[in-house]
Design a protein around this motif. Structure first.
Motif, PDB file in Angstrom:
ATOM      1  N   SER A   1       0.860  -1.186   0.000  1.00 40.90           N
ATOM      2  CA  SER A   1       0.000   0.000   0.000  1.00 40.90           C
ATOM      3  C   SER A   1       0.891   1.228   0.000  1.00 40.90           C
ATOM      4  CB  SER A   1      -0.871   0.021   1.251  1.00 40.90           C
ATOM      5  OG  SER A   1      -1.653  -1.148   1.308  1.00 40.90           O
TER       6      SER A   1
ATOM      7  N   PHE B   1       0.716   5.495   0.082  1.00 40.94           N
ATOM      8  CA  PHE B   1      -0.123   6.684   0.217  1.00 40.94           C
ATOM      9  C   PHE B   1       0.666   7.821   0.846  1.00 40.94           C
ATOM     10  CE2 PHE B   1      -1.005   5.709   4.721  1.00 40.94           C
ATOM     11  CZ  PHE B   1      -0.842   4.326   4.732  1.00 40.94           C
ATOM     12  N   LYS B   2       0.178   9.029   0.557  1.00 43.42           N
ATOM     13  CA  LYS B   2       0.862  10.208   1.072  1.00 43.42           C
ATOM     14  C   LYS B   2       0.459  10.455   2.518  1.00 43.42           C
ATOM     15  CE  LYS B   2       1.153  12.697  -3.264  1.00 43.42           C
ATOM     16  NZ  LYS B   2       0.635  13.838  -4.021  1.00 43.42           N
TER      17      LYS B   2
ATOM     18  N   ILE C   1       5.717   9.833   0.710  1.00 44.54           N
ATOM     19  CA  ILE C   1       4.919   8.662   0.343  1.00 44.54           C
ATOM     20  C   ILE C   1       5.299   7.532   1.291  1.00 44.54           C
ATOM     21  CG2 ILE C   1       4.423   6.958  -1.452  1.00 44.54           C
ATOM     22  CD1 ILE C   1       5.077   9.198  -3.493  1.00 44.54           C
TER      23      ILE C   1
ATOM     24  N   SER D   1     -10.319   2.173   1.859  1.00 44.33           N
ATOM     25  CA  SER D   1      -9.773   3.511   1.642  1.00 44.33           C
ATOM     26  C   SER D   1      -9.722   4.220   2.974  1.00 44.33           C
ATOM     27  CB  SER D   1     -10.665   4.312   0.707  1.00 44.33           C
ATOM     28  OG  SER D   1     -11.075   3.494  -0.354  1.00 44.33           O
TER      29      SER D   1
ATOM     30  N   ILE E   1      -7.356  10.404   3.164  1.00 46.23           N
ATOM     31  CA  ILE E   1      -5.997  10.200   2.648  1.00 46.23           C
ATOM     32  C   ILE E   1      -6.066   9.799   1.188  1.00 46.23           C
ATOM     33  CG2 ILE E   1      -4.076   8.562   2.715  1.00 46.23           C
ATOM     34  CD1 ILE E   1      -3.726   9.021   5.501  1.00 46.23           C
ATOM     35  N   ASN E   2      -5.139  10.381   0.433  1.00 47.95           N
ATOM     36  CA  ASN E   2      -5.096  10.145  -0.993  1.00 47.95           C
ATOM     37  C   ASN E   2      -4.265   8.891  -1.279  1.00 47.95           C
ATOM     38  OD1 ASN E   2      -5.471  10.599  -3.616  1.00 47.95           O
ATOM     39  ND2 ASN E   2      -4.361  12.557  -3.695  1.00 47.95           N
ATOM     40  N   THR E   3      -4.900   7.772  -1.623  1.00 48.22           N
ATOM     41  CA  THR E   3      -4.135   6.558  -1.896  1.00 48.22           C
ATOM     42  C   THR E   3      -4.003   6.360  -3.396  1.00 48.22           C
ATOM     43  OG1 THR E   3      -6.115   5.210  -1.853  1.00 48.22           O
ATOM     44  CG2 THR E   3      -4.870   5.333   0.184  1.00 48.22           C
TER      45      THR E   3
ATOM     46  N   LEU F   1      -5.911   0.395   0.089  1.00 51.05           N
ATOM     47  CA  LEU F   1      -4.954  -0.044   1.081  1.00 51.05           C
ATOM     48  C   LEU F   1      -5.267  -1.503   1.435  1.00 51.05           C
ATOM     49  CD1 LEU F   1      -4.018   2.571   3.579  1.00 51.05           C
ATOM     50  CD2 LEU F   1      -4.235   0.252   4.383  1.00 51.05           C
TER      51      LEU F   1
END
Ligand SMILES: Nc1ncnc2c1ncn2[C@@H]1O[C@H](COP(=O)(O)OP(=O)(O)O)[C@@H](O)[C@H]1O
Ligand SMILES: [Mg+2]
Length: 382
Positions: free
Chosen positions: A242, A244-245, A276, A312, A316-318, A322
């Motif tokens: 996963s 993500f930021k 990231i 999700s 959070i922008n994935t 995840l």
């Protein structure tokens, strides 16, 4: 037996366009099993065909056994290639197919028969030597194609997706056989596949390519534990890591209502207020006290011993959903909100602008390293 070197070798099909292989620099040891892996169109076949002499080299050189073969014709390179479609002669028997290259090379009949016999024994093909290819199963045809390469005792085996026409179960069996066989023969092998599981299970080292550019060449273990950049991190491993930021604050990253301090001042390498974060499914757990990152479960995949939950995280922008591995007997339900916590010692951090790895062991063969090499070379030439 021989080493193989790609010395900043490029293949440019269309002048002005992006090279299909861009300054590939790769040293393959004598007897090594090296896998080239990457998505379709990344240049794997081109790289292999350059080594075979079937594709012109527009920049750089290729060496086999220390000798520059860039301008040597394919038949004089002492390599044997195994293709995806096997390319067997339909009108010839298995024995004739396997011995054909030796016949062309003028090897005497007795020696030919002896070498074919030996290869057939290794490959369990003795009962089929007189059959025509059409009377064989897919797996047997694949072994004949291997046999044709083996009888020539070449310096290097080149294999371009040789298992892709086999069904899943046979593919798994055959990949083990091929890896064992080439190790037994101690013949340097360059093996191309788009399947990262195949790459990881077969290669002594694996070279990951994207858009004609080497991303990382490393042992399977290191590719998994220390991916050089976001691309390798997402490409190697199944289910995927996963990514993500998350916000960073000094030497900490903020994951939901948790804060993880990253050792060795690794975050000093970036000025950005985000990084990231990459976490493998097995390196996350569900917290019971409401700490961590809240996530609504979208999908539960039950595999018996384990289950994977996909979701999700809130706010959070994935890049992709995840994925968390949980205990198989008591997975959360779809629609439930869980709190997830990454294991601090196994987090992967990447620069939000360059995608390059920031923490832990930084592998050498990053595009940045390659770029620096290229620039150093350009400077030296001036
Ligand atoms: N003969 C050719 N002429 C022009 N472009 C080509 C040729 N062969 C391959 N390409 C291009 O080069 C890139 C790499 O192709 P290839 O080496 O076949 O990738 P892979 O084997 O990784 O799928 C692709 O963009 C492909 O379209
Ligand atoms: Mg290909």
């Amino acid at each position: 037996m021989a080493s193989v070197t790609y010395d900043r070798a490029s293949r440019i099909y269309t002048p002005g366009a992006r090279p299909a292989i861009n300054q590939l620099h790769l040293e393959i040891e004598d007897g090594e099993f090296l896998v080239l892996v990457g998505p379709s169109g990344c240049g794997k076949s081109t790289a292999l065909r350059m080594l075979a002499g079937l594709e012109e080299i527009n920049e750089g050189r290729i060496l086999i056994g220390g000798e520059d073969v860039s301008h040597v014709s394919p038949k004089d390179r002492d390599i044997a290639m195994v293709f995806q479609n096997y390319a067997l002669y339909p009108h010839m028997s298995v024995a004739e197919n396997m011995g054909f290259a030796l016949k062309i090379a003028g090897v005497a009949k007795e020696e030919r028969n002896e070498r074919v016999r030996k290869a057939a024994e290794i490959l369990d093909l003795v009962p089929y030597l007189e059959r025509k290819p059409k009377a064989l199963s897919g797996g047997q045809r694949q072994r004949v194609a291997m046999g044709r390469a083996i009888v020539r005792s070449p310096k290097v085996f080149l294999m371009d997706e040789p298992l892709s026409n086999l069904d899943a179960k046979l593919r798994v069996q055959t990949r083990t056989q091929i890896a064992a066989l080439t190790r037994e023969l101690q013949t340097t092998t360059v093996y191309v596949t788009h399947d990262q599981v195949e790459a990881m299970t077969m290669g002594d080292r694996v070279c990951v390519l994207k858009d004609g550019v080497l991303q990382q060449v490393d042992t399977p273990r290191n590719l998994y534990d220390n991916p050089a950049n976001v691309f390798v991190a997402g490409f190697i491993g199944s289910p995927a890591m996963s990514l993500f930021k998350v916000a960073r604050d000094g030497q900490d990253i903020i994951v939901g209502n948790d804060r993880i301090t990253i050792p060795d001042n690794a975050l000093q390498k970036t000025e950005a207020d985000e990084v990231i974060l990459g976490v493998r499914p097995e390196d996350m757990s569900l917290s019971t006290d409401g700490t961590g990152l809240p996530m609504v479960v979208d999908v539960v995949e039950e595999l018996g011993a384990d289950a994977y939950i996909y979701g999700s995280p809130e706010g959070i922008n994935t890049f992709q959903p995840l994925i968390v591995r949980v205990e198989g007997r008591r997975p959360p339900a779809k629609g439930e909100t869980v709190h997830i916590k990454p294991a601090a010692e196994y987090v992967h951090l990447f620069d939000v602008n360059t995608g390059l790895r920031l923490n832990g062991e930084i592998p050498e063969n990053t595009p940045e390293a390659q770029l620096a090499d290229v620039e150093a070379l350009a400077d030296a030439e001036e």
